[in-house]
Design an enzyme around this catalytic site. Structure first.
Site, PDB file in Angstrom:
ATOM      1  N   SER A  68       0.859  -1.179   0.000  1.00 25.73           N
ATOM      2  CA  SER A  68       0.000   0.000   0.000  1.00 25.73           C
ATOM      3  C   SER A  68       0.896   1.229   0.000  1.00 25.73           C
ATOM      4  O   SER A  68       1.948   1.231   0.643  1.00 25.73           O
ATOM      5  CB  SER A  68      -0.926   0.005   1.219  1.00 25.73           C
ATOM      6  OG  SER A  68      -0.202   0.210   2.415  1.00 25.73           O
TER       7      SER A  68
ATOM      8  N   SER B 128       0.979   4.176   1.417  1.00 25.29           N
ATOM      9  CA  SER B 128       1.366   4.807   2.675  1.00 25.29           C
ATOM     10  C   SER B 128       2.309   3.911   3.473  1.00 25.29           C
ATOM     11  O   SER B 128       3.235   4.387   4.134  1.00 25.29           O
ATOM     12  CB  SER B 128       0.128   5.150   3.512  1.00 25.29           C
ATOM     13  OG  SER B 128      -0.675   4.001   3.719  1.00 25.29           O
ATOM     14  N   CYS B 129       2.098   2.589   3.415  1.00 25.90           N
ATOM     15  CA  CYS B 129       2.989   1.670   4.133  1.00 25.90           C
ATOM     16  C   CYS B 129       4.363   1.633   3.477  1.00 25.90           C
ATOM     17  O   CYS B 129       5.388   1.563   4.158  1.00 25.90           O
ATOM     18  CB  CYS B 129       2.387   0.272   4.181  1.00 25.90           C
ATOM     19  SG  CYS B 129       0.864   0.170   5.151  1.00 25.90           S
ATOM     20  N   THR B 130       4.373   1.664   2.165  1.00 23.38           N
ATOM     21  CA  THR B 130       5.650   1.702   1.454  1.00 23.38           C
ATOM     22  C   THR B 130       6.422   2.951   1.828  1.00 23.38           C
ATOM     23  O   THR B 130       7.627   2.903   2.098  1.00 23.38           O
ATOM     24  CB  THR B 130       5.415   1.661  -0.068  1.00 23.38           C
ATOM     25  OG1 THR B 130       4.707   0.469  -0.396  1.00 23.38           O
ATOM     26  CG2 THR B 130       6.734   1.708  -0.819  1.00 23.38           C
TER      27      THR B 130
ATOM     28  N   LEU C   9       7.804   2.518   5.591  1.00 19.42           N
ATOM     29  CA  LEU C   9       8.906   1.587   5.795  1.00 19.42           C
ATOM     30  C   LEU C   9      10.142   2.010   5.026  1.00 19.42           C
ATOM     31  O   LEU C   9      11.262   1.829   5.503  1.00 19.42           O
ATOM     32  CB  LEU C   9       8.482   0.160   5.431  1.00 19.42           C
ATOM     33  CG  LEU C   9       7.898  -0.624   6.628  1.00 19.42           C
ATOM     34  CD1 LEU C   9       6.565  -0.028   7.055  1.00 19.42           C
ATOM     35  CD2 LEU C   9       7.718  -2.096   6.287  1.00 19.42           C
TER      36      LEU C   9
END
Length: 301
Positions: free
Chosen positions: A46, A48-50, A53
């Site tokens: 996703s 935002s998660c990419t 992290l």
């Protein structure tokens, strides 16, 4: 949701680590680190998660990859984690919490996110010390919100103390001595104009001296006591001079070996200057000679 001051629960399960999928325990994941950065996120790939992290991947945790264990957790499968980590070059473990039990234990499991997806981890950050005490917590119900990287850095530095600084200094000293042995071997080869041996020895010195200067700098950042911080700073300068001299001596020896004396002389001049600066400065004190601190953080006289 767990709060600061509480003890973080342990867990185990499948994880993607270094391109492999295998079962791990919490103890394996943290690897005796002084600080653990535990990241919960909703889903692999996703946007935002990419972003989150990858930002934490690129965050200069004061050169602390040996001191800070970063662990990501989501409800995706370990095989999805492996593909995600490979695509974005994430150099830390990603644990599969397929049944949501880990997120639930930490109080960050959401019944619904992203407009209907059930049982996903809320984006959350926990900073743990070496005793698994939670020292910092951030979480947001909006999956698009990102954590404050500077707050995370400050939290990690707050966990650090003079004991950690001395331990980091001890590791740095080992690297420094390894590099210095090769450095001196290179100097002996230069004296006899054995350029092949000199180039190889100085090349061998660069790696451990680089590790040393980074670890000395980490010790400086860890230190609460000014005397320990100053010792680590001076040691970092010494290791930096040695490292720079080794790089330039190696290049000079390579040029000499190929008969290019003019280029060799240029690099040797730079190397001699850095070497002279190192010789003029005392070698780093042994870790056991660092000032001891009292409970109030002040140095013993």
């Amino acid at each position: 949701m767990l709060e600061t001051g509480e003890t973080a629960p342990t867990f185990d399960g499948p994880a993607a680590i270094d391109g492999e999928v295998r079962e791990v325990t919490f103890e394996e994941l943290i690897d005796d680190s002084g600080v653990v950065l535990l990241l919960f996120y909703p889903a692999d790939f996703s946007p935002s998660c990419t972003e989150e992290l990858c930002s934490l991947r690129d965050l200069d945790l004061f050169g602390l990859q040996n001191d800070v264990s970063i662990v990501g957790v989501s409800t995706d499968t370990a095989f999805s984690h492996r593909a995600f980590a490979a695509q974005y070059d994430l150099g830390f473990p990603l644990v599969s919490d397929s049944d949501g039990s880990i997120a639930a234990t930490y109080g960050v499991l959401e019944d619904e996110l992203f407009g209907g997806h059930p049982d996903l981890a809320r984006r959350s950050v926990f900073v743990l010390d070496g005793d698994r005490t939670i020292r910092y917590v951030w979480s947001d119900e909006d999956p698009l919100q990102q954590p404050d990287l500077e707050e995370i850095r400050e939290a990690i530095e707050t966990v650090s103390d003079d004991d950690a600084a001395v331990e980091r200094y001890r590791i740095a000293t080992t690297h420094y001595r390894d590099g210095l042995d090769n450095y001196e071997r290179g100097r002996e080869a230069v004296a006899t104009e054995d350029w092949v041996t000199a180039a190889a020895a100085f090349d061998d010195a660069v790696g451990p001296l680089t590790d040393a200067l980074e670890a000395f700098d980490a010790a400086r950042r860890y230190a609460d006591d000014d005397a320990v911080s100053r010792a680590a700073e001076r040691a970092n300068e010494q290791a930096t001079d040695r490292r720079n001299a080794a790089k330039w001596y190696a290049t000079a020896a390579d040029h000499y070996g190929r008969g290019d004396e003019a280029a060799g002389d240029d690099y040797r001049t730079d190397a001699d200057r850095a070497h002279a600066a190192a010789v003029d400065r005392e070698d780093p004190p042994a870790p056991d000679d660092l000032p001891e601190t009292d409970a109030d953080g002040t140095a013993d006289p």
